[in-house]
Write a protein that holds these residues in place. Sequence first.
Motif, PDB file in Angstrom:
ATOM      1  N   PRO A   1      35.157 -22.881 -34.231  1.00  0.00           N
ATOM      2  CA  PRO A   1      35.409 -23.519 -35.522  1.00  0.00           C
ATOM      3  C   PRO A   1      34.392 -23.185 -36.611  1.00  0.00           C
ATOM      4  O   PRO A   1      34.626 -23.494 -37.773  1.00  0.00           O
ATOM      5  N   PHE A   2      33.295 -22.561 -36.282  1.00  0.00           N
ATOM      6  CA  PHE A   2      32.294 -22.259 -37.302  1.00  0.00           C
ATOM      7  C   PHE A   2      32.531 -20.918 -37.994  1.00  0.00           C
ATOM      8  O   PHE A   2      31.833 -20.585 -38.939  1.00  0.00           O
ATOM      9  N   VAL A   3      33.513 -20.152 -37.552  1.00  0.00           N
ATOM     10  CA  VAL A   3      33.852 -18.900 -38.240  1.00  0.00           C
ATOM     11  C   VAL A   3      34.363 -19.170 -39.658  1.00  0.00           C
ATOM     12  O   VAL A   3      33.881 -18.561 -40.615  1.00  0.00           O
ATOM     13  N   PRO A   4      35.306 -20.103 -39.852  1.00  0.00           N
ATOM     14  CA  PRO A   4      35.727 -20.378 -41.229  1.00  0.00           C
ATOM     15  C   PRO A   4      34.608 -20.976 -42.077  1.00  0.00           C
ATOM     16  O   PRO A   4      34.572 -20.762 -43.289  1.00  0.00           O
ATOM     17  N   VAL A   5      33.691 -21.702 -41.443  1.00  0.00           N
ATOM     18  CA  VAL A   5      32.554 -22.249 -42.187  1.00  0.00           C
ATOM     19  C   VAL A   5      31.681 -21.117 -42.702  1.00  0.00           C
ATOM     20  O   VAL A   5      31.246 -21.118 -43.860  1.00  0.00           O
ATOM     21  N   GLY A   6      31.432 -20.110 -41.868  1.00  0.00           N
ATOM     22  CA  GLY A   6      30.648 -18.947 -42.298  1.00  0.00           C
ATOM     23  C   GLY A   6      31.350 -18.160 -43.382  1.00  0.00           C
ATOM     24  O   GLY A   6      30.718 -17.717 -44.352  1.00  0.00           O
ATOM     25  N   ILE A   7      32.666 -17.981 -43.251  1.00  0.00           N
ATOM     26  CA  ILE A   7      33.423 -17.261 -44.273  1.00  0.00           C
ATOM     27  C   ILE A   7      33.400 -18.029 -45.590  1.00  0.00           C
ATOM     28  O   ILE A   7      33.213 -17.440 -46.660  1.00  0.00           O
ATOM     29  N   ALA A   8      33.579 -19.359 -45.520  1.00  0.00           N
ATOM     30  CA  ALA A   8      33.562 -20.173 -46.733  1.00  0.00           C
ATOM     31  C   ALA A   8      32.184 -20.153 -47.393  1.00  0.00           C
ATOM     32  O   ALA A   8      32.075 -20.061 -48.625  1.00  0.00           O
ATOM     33  N   GLY A   9      31.123 -20.213 -46.594  1.00  0.00           N
ATOM     34  CA  GLY A   9      29.773 -20.139 -47.147  1.00  0.00           C
ATOM     35  C   GLY A   9      29.506 -18.807 -47.812  1.00  0.00           C
ATOM     36  O   GLY A   9      28.925 -18.741 -48.912  1.00  0.00           O
ATOM     37  N   PHE A  10      29.936 -17.743 -47.173  1.00  0.00           N
ATOM     38  CA  PHE A  10      29.773 -16.408 -47.734  1.00  0.00           C
ATOM     39  C   PHE A  10      30.505 -16.290 -49.063  1.00  0.00           C
ATOM     40  O   PHE A  10      29.963 -15.805 -50.061  1.00  0.00           O
TER      41      PHE A  10
END
Length: 123
Positions: free
Chosen positions: A53-62
């Motif tokens: 679940p932290f992949v979309p968090v990383g993409i959103a942060g980027f």
Amino acid sequence: MYWERVNGFLMIHSNHIYPLLLLERKMSSDNQWSADGEESPLSRLIRKSRDSPFVPVGIAGFMTVVSYGLYTLKYRRDQKMSIHLIHMRVAAQGCVVGAVTLGVLYSMYKDYIRPRFFNVSKK
């Protein structure tokens, strides 16, 4: 040099690179490739997001850091553009590395700590 379509493949013929070995790919009728059977990139992202679940968090942060960096590019005052771009790159990488680290810690918790202390069975 000229092009020729052989068995669904595009082959390049030249005086210097001839004869080409033409391989015919044979497949059974039940194992044919079909574009309809593949999943779309969006459905693949959704499936992978359930696993980590932290992949979309990383993409959103980027994407947030890149958007903010492009927005503030106009108002950077006396700062050189190269320094501004370096700062934005470091911030974007920090978001992605932070999300990956949180994802690894979450998966370690889910796989090792929670089953050991809370007697939860693995799925």
